[in-house]
Design a protein around this motif. Sequence first.
Motif, PDB file in Angstrom:
ATOM      1  N   THR A 201      -7.923   8.354  -4.284  1.00 55.72           N
ATOM      2  CA  THR A 201      -6.911   7.976  -5.453  1.00 55.72           C
ATOM      3  C   THR A 201      -5.772   8.437  -4.271  1.00 55.72           C
ATOM      4  N   LEU A 202      -4.932   7.809  -4.467  1.00 53.53           N
ATOM      5  CA  LEU A 202      -3.457   7.393  -3.687  1.00 53.53           C
ATOM      6  C   LEU A 202      -2.082   8.196  -4.636  1.00 53.53           C
ATOM      7  N   ALA A 203      -1.794   9.193  -4.097  1.00 49.12           N
ATOM      8  CA  ALA A 203      -0.102   9.544  -4.709  1.00 49.12           C
ATOM      9  C   ALA A 203       1.270   8.656  -4.276  1.00 49.12           C
ATOM     10  N   GLN A 204       1.357   7.859  -4.843  1.00 57.66           N
ATOM     11  CA  GLN A 204       2.302   7.258  -4.459  1.00 57.66           C
ATOM     12  C   GLN A 204       4.034   8.277  -4.136  1.00 57.66           C
ATOM     13  N   HIS A 205       3.925   8.827  -3.247  1.00 54.79           N
ATOM     14  CA  HIS A 205       5.468  10.358  -3.230  1.00 54.79           C
ATOM     15  C   HIS A 205       6.627   8.928  -3.839  1.00 54.79           C
ATOM     16  N   PRO A 206       7.751   9.415  -4.405  1.00 51.01           N
ATOM     17  CA  PRO A 206       8.710   8.889  -4.845  1.00 51.01           C
ATOM     18  C   PRO A 206      10.183   7.826  -3.816  1.00 51.01           C
ATOM     19  N   SER A 207       9.886   8.127  -2.592  1.00 51.94           N
ATOM     20  CA  SER A 207      10.133   7.144  -1.917  1.00 51.94           C
ATOM     21  C   SER A 207       9.393   6.886  -1.601  1.00 51.94           C
ATOM     22  N   GLU A 208       8.420   6.776  -1.320  1.00 52.45           N
ATOM     23  CA  GLU A 208       7.521   4.930  -1.035  1.00 52.45           C
ATOM     24  C   GLU A 208       7.419   4.361  -1.582  1.00 52.45           C
ATOM     25  N   THR A 209       7.532   3.265  -0.803  1.00 51.24           N
ATOM     26  CA  THR A 209       8.189   2.121  -0.615  1.00 51.24           C
ATOM     27  C   THR A 209       6.038   1.526  -1.324  1.00 51.24           C
ATOM     28  N   LEU A 210       5.558   0.121  -2.498  1.00 51.67           N
ATOM     29  CA  LEU A 210       4.998   0.225  -2.773  1.00 51.67           C
ATOM     30  C   LEU A 210       3.604  -0.774  -1.414  1.00 51.67           C
ATOM     31  N   GLN A 211       4.754  -1.262  -0.500  1.00 51.59           N
ATOM     32  CA  GLN A 211       4.105  -1.848   0.629  1.00 51.59           C
ATOM     33  C   GLN A 211       3.920  -0.791   1.893  1.00 51.59           C
ATOM     34  N   ARG A 212       4.634  -0.019   2.215  1.00 51.48           N
ATOM     35  CA  ARG A 212       4.006   1.012   2.916  1.00 51.48           C
ATOM     36  C   ARG A 212       2.499   1.880   2.113  1.00 51.48           C
ATOM     37  N   MET A 213       3.053   2.001  -0.002  1.00 54.01           N
ATOM     38  CA  MET A 213       1.205   2.262   0.150  1.00 54.01           C
ATOM     39  C   MET A 213       0.355   1.469   0.616  1.00 54.01           C
ATOM     40  N   MET A 214       0.544   0.361   0.987  1.00 56.17           N
ATOM     41  CA  MET A 214      -0.632  -0.857   1.049  1.00 56.17           C
ATOM     42  C   MET A 214      -0.739  -0.657   2.013  1.00 56.17           C
TER      43      MET A 214
ATOM     44  N   ARG B 162       4.153  -9.395   1.571  1.00 53.57           N
ATOM     45  CA  ARG B 162       3.082 -10.004   0.837  1.00 53.57           C
ATOM     46  C   ARG B 162       2.365  -8.836  -0.684  1.00 53.57           C
ATOM     47  N   LEU B 163       1.874  -8.228   0.115  1.00 52.09           N
ATOM     48  CA  LEU B 163       1.350  -7.071  -0.070  1.00 52.09           C
ATOM     49  C   LEU B 163       0.921  -6.244  -1.780  1.00 52.09           C
ATOM     50  N   GLU B 164       2.377  -6.315  -1.577  1.00 50.84           N
ATOM     51  CA  GLU B 164       3.102  -5.762  -3.380  1.00 50.84           C
ATOM     52  C   GLU B 164       1.946  -6.464  -4.671  1.00 50.84           C
ATOM     53  N   ASP B 165       1.452  -8.080  -4.470  1.00 50.19           N
ATOM     54  CA  ASP B 165       1.131  -8.501  -5.324  1.00 50.19           C
ATOM     55  C   ASP B 165      -0.434  -7.879  -5.877  1.00 50.19           C
ATOM     56  N   PHE B 166      -0.884  -7.260  -4.981  1.00 52.12           N
ATOM     57  CA  PHE B 166      -1.895  -6.632  -4.587  1.00 52.12           C
ATOM     58  C   PHE B 166      -2.032  -5.044  -6.093  1.00 52.12           C
ATOM     59  N   VAL B 167      -0.800  -5.176  -5.918  1.00 47.50           N
ATOM     60  CA  VAL B 167      -0.895  -3.401  -6.246  1.00 47.50           C
ATOM     61  C   VAL B 167      -0.837  -3.733  -8.807  1.00 47.50           C
ATOM     62  N   SER B 168      -1.405  -2.093  -8.588  1.00 45.89           N
ATOM     63  CA  SER B 168      -1.604  -2.515 -10.433  1.00 45.89           C
ATOM     64  C   SER B 168      -2.430  -0.773 -10.320  1.00 45.89           C
ATOM     65  N   ARG B 169      -2.045  -0.163 -11.044  1.00 42.74           N
ATOM     66  CA  ARG B 169      -2.447   1.859 -11.427  1.00 42.74           C
ATOM     67  C   ARG B 169      -3.952   1.521 -10.610  1.00 42.74           C
ATOM     68  N   THR B 170      -4.116   0.482 -11.101  1.00 43.91           N
ATOM     69  CA  THR B 170      -6.496   1.061 -10.432  1.00 43.91           C
ATOM     70  C   THR B 170      -6.275  -0.783 -10.434  1.00 43.91           C
ATOM     71  N   MET B 171      -6.738  -0.752  -9.023  1.00 49.70           N
ATOM     72  CA  MET B 171      -7.000  -2.148  -8.163  1.00 49.70           C
ATOM     73  C   MET B 171      -8.800  -1.792  -7.660  1.00 49.70           C
ATOM     74  N   GLN B 172      -9.012  -2.663  -7.502  1.00 46.89           N
ATOM     75  CA  GLN B 172     -10.010  -3.182  -7.151  1.00 46.89           C
ATOM     76  C   GLN B 172     -10.072  -4.574  -5.795  1.00 46.89           C
ATOM     77  N   LEU B 173     -10.120  -3.737  -5.131  1.00 45.14           N
ATOM     78  CA  LEU B 173     -10.060  -4.487  -3.271  1.00 45.14           C
ATOM     79  C   LEU B 173     -11.496  -4.546  -3.250  1.00 45.14           C
ATOM     80  N   SER B 174     -11.241  -6.032  -1.884  1.00 45.84           N
ATOM     81  CA  SER B 174     -12.471  -6.559  -1.065  1.00 45.84           C
ATOM     82  C   SER B 174     -11.499  -5.891  -0.073  1.00 45.84           C
ATOM     83  N   LEU B 175     -11.881  -5.783   0.885  1.00 44.30           N
ATOM     84  CA  LEU B 175     -11.170  -6.083   2.886  1.00 44.30           C
ATOM     85  C   LEU B 175     -12.366  -6.492   4.007  1.00 44.30           C
TER      86      LEU B 175
END
Length: 177
Positions: free
Chosen positions: A28-41, A140-153
């Motif tokens: 569960t990730l909390a994205q701070h209001p000043s945090e970019t999507l790239q940084r979160m990813m 390119r990380l923003e392409d993966f962002v949605s409120r619920t993500m299923q990612l494979s790393l």
Amino acid sequence: MALKPTIYKVELQLSDTDRHCYETCNLTLAQHPSETLQRMMVRVLVYGINYHQDLGFTRGLSSTDEPELWQVGPDGVVEHWIELGQASPERLRKAVSRAPKISLYAYGREVDTWWDKQGKAIAELPKVKAWRFHDSDVARLEDFVSRTMQLSLTISDGELFLSDSTNHLSLRVSALD
């Protein structure tokens, strides 16, 4: 009234063949209001790179005395301090006194300029290892962002492969020396 963080749910299928680590991590990730999507990813990637059962996210941008992630042992002792971005040598020097292992993951267009100015002082610090994500990969990380993500790393021979149902990305992480 203060802005509230945006909450994201991530199911991360981790296959780290370098460390023989295969886990499903529900984050569960909390994205701070000043945090970019790239940084979160980048936080998600760094979590996967450094996965350990005791690794966790901290208050991050909301706190000046905690890193982005840390590994805290059962005894409450910080074992691994993990910073993101272009941290100052002073901030990392404080971390050196609090943990036996410190990792820094830099990203952004200005990494080269920042490292030219700060790299020597950071490289001289004991226990600190610094890496960089390449800006073209992070963009390119923003392409993966949605409120619920299923990612494979998948991590193999030091290379990262991130995918979801529609996106695929190979990322490079290089040591800063």
